[in-house]
Design a protein around this motif. Structure first.
Motif, short mmCIF file in Angstrom:
data_model
loop_
_atom_site.label_atom_id
_atom_site.label_comp_id
_atom_site.label_asym_id
_atom_site.label_seq_id
_atom_site.Cartn_x
_atom_site.Cartn_y
_atom_site.Cartn_z
N PRO A 5 10.40 14.14 6.60
CA PRO A 5 9.80 14.72 7.82
C PRO A 5 10.84 14.92 8.91
O PRO A 5 11.88 14.24 8.92
N ASN A 6 10.57 15.84 9.82
CA ASN A 6 11.47 16.14 10.92
C ASN A 6 11.03 15.36 12.16
O ASN A 6 10.02 15.69 12.78
N PRO A 7 11.77 14.32 12.56
CA PRO A 7 11.36 13.52 13.72
C PRO A 7 11.38 14.29 15.04
O PRO A 7 10.78 13.85 16.01
N TYR A 8 12.10 15.43 15.05
CA TYR A 8 12.25 16.17 16.31
C TYR A 8 11.21 17.27 16.48
O TYR A 8 11.25 18.00 17.47
N ALA A 9 10.30 17.39 15.55
CA ALA A 9 9.33 18.48 15.60
C ALA A 9 8.00 17.98 16.17
O ALA A 9 7.57 16.86 15.88
N GLY A 10 7.36 18.82 16.97
CA GLY A 10 6.00 18.54 17.43
C GLY A 10 5.89 17.28 18.28
O GLY A 10 6.81 16.89 19.02
N PRO A 11 4.75 16.59 18.16
CA PRO A 11 4.48 15.41 19.00
C PRO A 11 5.51 14.30 18.86
O PRO A 11 5.80 13.61 19.83
N THR A 12 6.07 14.11 17.64
CA THR A 12 7.06 13.03 17.48
C THR A 12 8.34 13.36 18.26
O THR A 12 8.97 12.48 18.85
N GLY A 13 8.72 14.63 18.26
CA GLY A 13 9.89 15.03 19.05
C GLY A 13 9.63 14.91 20.54
O GLY A 13 10.51 14.47 21.29
N VAL A 14 8.42 15.28 20.96
CA VAL A 14 8.06 15.14 22.37
C VAL A 14 8.09 13.67 22.78
O VAL A 14 8.50 13.32 23.89
N SER A 15 7.67 12.79 21.88
CA SER A 15 7.67 11.36 22.17
C SER A 15 9.09 10.87 22.44
O SER A 15 9.32 10.05 23.34
N ILE A 16 10.07 11.36 21.67
CA ILE A 16 11.47 11.00 21.92
C ILE A 16 11.89 11.48 23.30
O ILE A 16 12.49 10.74 24.09
N LEU A 17 11.56 12.74 23.60
CA LEU A 17 11.94 13.32 24.88
C LEU A 17 11.29 12.58 26.05
O LEU A 17 11.94 12.26 27.05
N VAL A 18 10.01 12.27 25.91
CA VAL A 18 9.28 11.56 26.96
C VAL A 18 9.89 10.17 27.19
O VAL A 18 10.08 9.74 28.33
N ASN A 19 10.21 9.49 26.11
CA ASN A 19 10.80 8.15 26.25
C ASN A 19 12.17 8.20 26.91
O ASN A 19 12.53 7.31 27.69
N LEU A 20 12.94 9.23 26.63
CA LEU A 20 14.24 9.38 27.30
C LEU A 20 14.06 9.56 28.80
O LEU A 20 14.80 9.00 29.61
#
Length: 598
Positions: free
Chosen positions: A154-169
């Motif tokens: 799976p691509n961790p940077y795609a969709g909601p999971t990617g947004v979650s990384i961005l939000v946490n940053l």
């Protein structure tokens, strides 16, 4: 085995036999742990706690690379991903604790661990963002090894999971890293993360303290702001670092870093809003509506401006109470958003006509009591009452005169709402004014008494021949006479002014100009009377004991500065606040704010 299929053991006491091993792992004692493994081979993969932590989990938490290297060597590649009760693998744990060396040991043996998620769908890189050490290096390591094109993963940077990384940053205030991520994956600006239904735009609003209101900066802060802005606009990273380093050396690290972070947030905000231009109306509304009203409540006008530039119709959004951003800015006392809206002539004319579901117009919102965090920005209940009246007066300027007679759902006009909402604040302001005036009256009366007595009993007494003061020919006596008279006149004036405050009628409108003006006059005259009294006293001591010795005059003058300095330190800030809030430029200044699109 899927994490959801695992259940917590029913008998926690069954793990007591693993306590020696657990302590050995935490202490990084390999010899003791190896003895335990030799006696209990199954313990290498068995859960050691009620939370299903295995030896790998505990070792990843402890963070000793040498110990973990030996432990990993006892296991096969596919055995390096056991899950605890919440679906965390040892790599999740290493990432969460910022143990990069341990993480590297696991990844080198089995890179597939990077793409295993826990029960909430979070990958190890998510844990690395919010690691306990608050280390950027931990995230950068996982960013470097976690790919978006790994075959069959799976691509961790795609969709909601990617947004979650961005939000946490953004939540962790790693804005430079968030900017890197959004540049690599611009589509993240058009999604929300599944958990909490929050977007990157919402996260920026929640970290509002990182955005500076450059309209409130002093001269030096404005200069630094300008320098950082110019440096940030350069394409050369070394030049930027050179300029910021020089500024840090000149004015200190804290303020420069704050300016740098501000510019990072502004660039990130622009990138996110540029992405809105590629989305349809439904997507834009979903991403921006809550952020727009949150930014209004938190008085972050830059967010509103950037959203409006990307989607002009956003300025007309209404919340669940049918309130627009002007209503909310007045109700919450967000002066920057208010100035931004009122600086746009069309919106200043159009917005006040709106009414919410309770038939309140914008004047009704001005009549409501400000939130406590806004009231507390001003010291003293009287000044708080003055600020509230200033808001009501300013809002009245942008509304037709007949708005004052409009009644809301409860049958109340704006003036009625103001009186009812500010009843307790008005009483507190009256009490504060009277207590301040009483204290100052006592001081002024004491000065009048002392100075009047000094005028009768002049230094050195009077001549028996002509009745004139003995020291009347000395320059110091002239100074005494003038300063004594000045002190008497100013203290008497101060006394009368403070008495007028005590006998005031304390109507609502008196708090706007009348009472603050009297308090300013009273404090200024009291301050002057203290200065003149000290001058008169110093001249008296010099005449009586100085005998033309300058040393006596210097010592007396130095000590005379003590009460004057004390008054300045204790009361001058109040005087400055009074003058600034009554006669200063105030918070309602549309100059410098850009025009909103509409």
């Amino acid at each position: 085995m899927a994490a959801s299929s695992q259940a917590l053991p029913q008998k926690p006491d069954g793990f007591s036999k693993y306590r020696p091993l657990y302590r050995a792992i935490l202490a990084a004692n390999w010899d003791e742990a190896q003895i335990f493994f030799n006696q209990n081979p199954a313990a290498i993969q068995s859960p050691l706690t009620n939370n299903l932590d295995t030896s790998l989990h505990v070792g990843a938490k402890a963070g000793n690379a040498s110990f973990m290297e030996k432990l990993v060597s006892l296991l096969l590649d596919h055995e390096l991903g056991p899950r605890d009760a919440y679906g965390y693998t040892p790599l999740h744990i290493a990432a969460r604790h910022g143990n990069i060396e341990v993480a590297d040991i696991l990844v080198r043996r089995n890179s597939n661990l990077l793409y295993l998620h826990n029960r909430r769908g979070l990958f190890p890189i998510h844990c690395a963002v919010r690691n306990h050490r608050k280390s950027k290096e931990a995230f950068l390591y996982f960013l470097g090894v976690t790919r978006d094109d790994e075959y069959g993963q799976p691509n961790p940077y795609a969709g909601p999971t990617g947004v979650s990384i961005l939000v946490n940053l953004i939540v962790c205030k790693f804005y430079d890293l968030a900017l890197q991520l959004i540049v690599r994956y611009p589509d993240l600006g058009g999604h929300k993360r599944t958990r909490n239904d929050i977007s990157a735009l919402d996260a920026i609003v929640l970290s509002d303290c990182s955005i500076i209101n450059n309209h409130n900066l002093n001269f030096w802060q404005s200069f630094i702001y300008h320098c950082v802005s110019k440096a940030e606009s350069t394409t050369s990273t070394p030049i930027f670092h050179l300029i910021t380093s020089l500024l840090q050396w000149l004015v200190g690290k804290s303020i420069v870093n704050k300016m740098v972070i501000h510019h990072q947030v502004v660039k990130l905000l622009k990138c996110l809003c540029d992405q809105l231009k590629t989305l349809n109306d439904t997507q834009v509304i979903s991403l921006t509506e809550q952020a727009l009203f949150d930014a209004t409540s938190l008085d972050i006008w830059q967010v509103i401006l950037n959203i409006a530039e990307a989607y002009p119709m956003s300025v007309y959004f209404l919340n669940s109470e049918k309130q627009n951003i002007l209503h909310v800015s007045v109700m919450i006392r967000s002066e920057n958003v208010f100035n931004l809206v009122c600086g746009t002539s069309v919106l200043r004319t159009f917005f006040p006509d709106y009414r919410d579901i309770n038939n309140n117009n914008v004047l009704h919102f001005a009549g409501k009591l400000a939130p406590p965090h806004k009231l507390n920005l001003v010291s003293g209940a009287a000044l708080q009452m003055q600020r509230e009246l200033q808001w009501f007066k300013e809002v009245k300027k942008i509304t037709p005169s007949y708005f004052l007679s409009y009644r809301n759902k409860d049958g109340k006009t704006p003036s009625m709402v103001f009186t009812e909402e500010h009843k307790e604040l008005k009483e507190a302001g009256e009490k504060w004014m009277k207590e301040t005036a009483t204290s100052c009256t006592i001081a002024a009366a004491l000065i009048v008494t002392v100075i009047f007595a000094a005028a009768i009993t002049v230094p050195g007494g009077n001549s028996g021949e002509n009745g004139l003061p003995i020291f009347s020919n000395h320059n110091a006596f002239t100074i005494f006479a003038i300063s004594n008279a000045a002190s008497l006149f100013t203290s008497a004036t101060s006394l009368l002014v403070f008495l007028s405050i005590l006998t005031s009628r304390y109507a609502e409108q008196d708090f706007l100009y009348a009472l603050p003006k009297r308090l300013i006059i009273g404090l200024v005259t009291l301050f002057l009377s203290i200065i003149f009294m000290m001058i008169a006293f110093s001249a008296t001591v010099y005449l009586e004991f100085g005998h033309n010795r300058r040393g006596v005059l210097i010592v007396v003058a130095a000590f005379a500065c003590l009460p004057v300095t004390s008054f300045v330190l204790l009361q001058f800030p109040l005087l400055v606040d009074l003058v600034s809030s009554t006669y200063g430029r105030g918070i309602f200044d549309q100059r410098g704010f850009p025009q909103l699109p509409f």
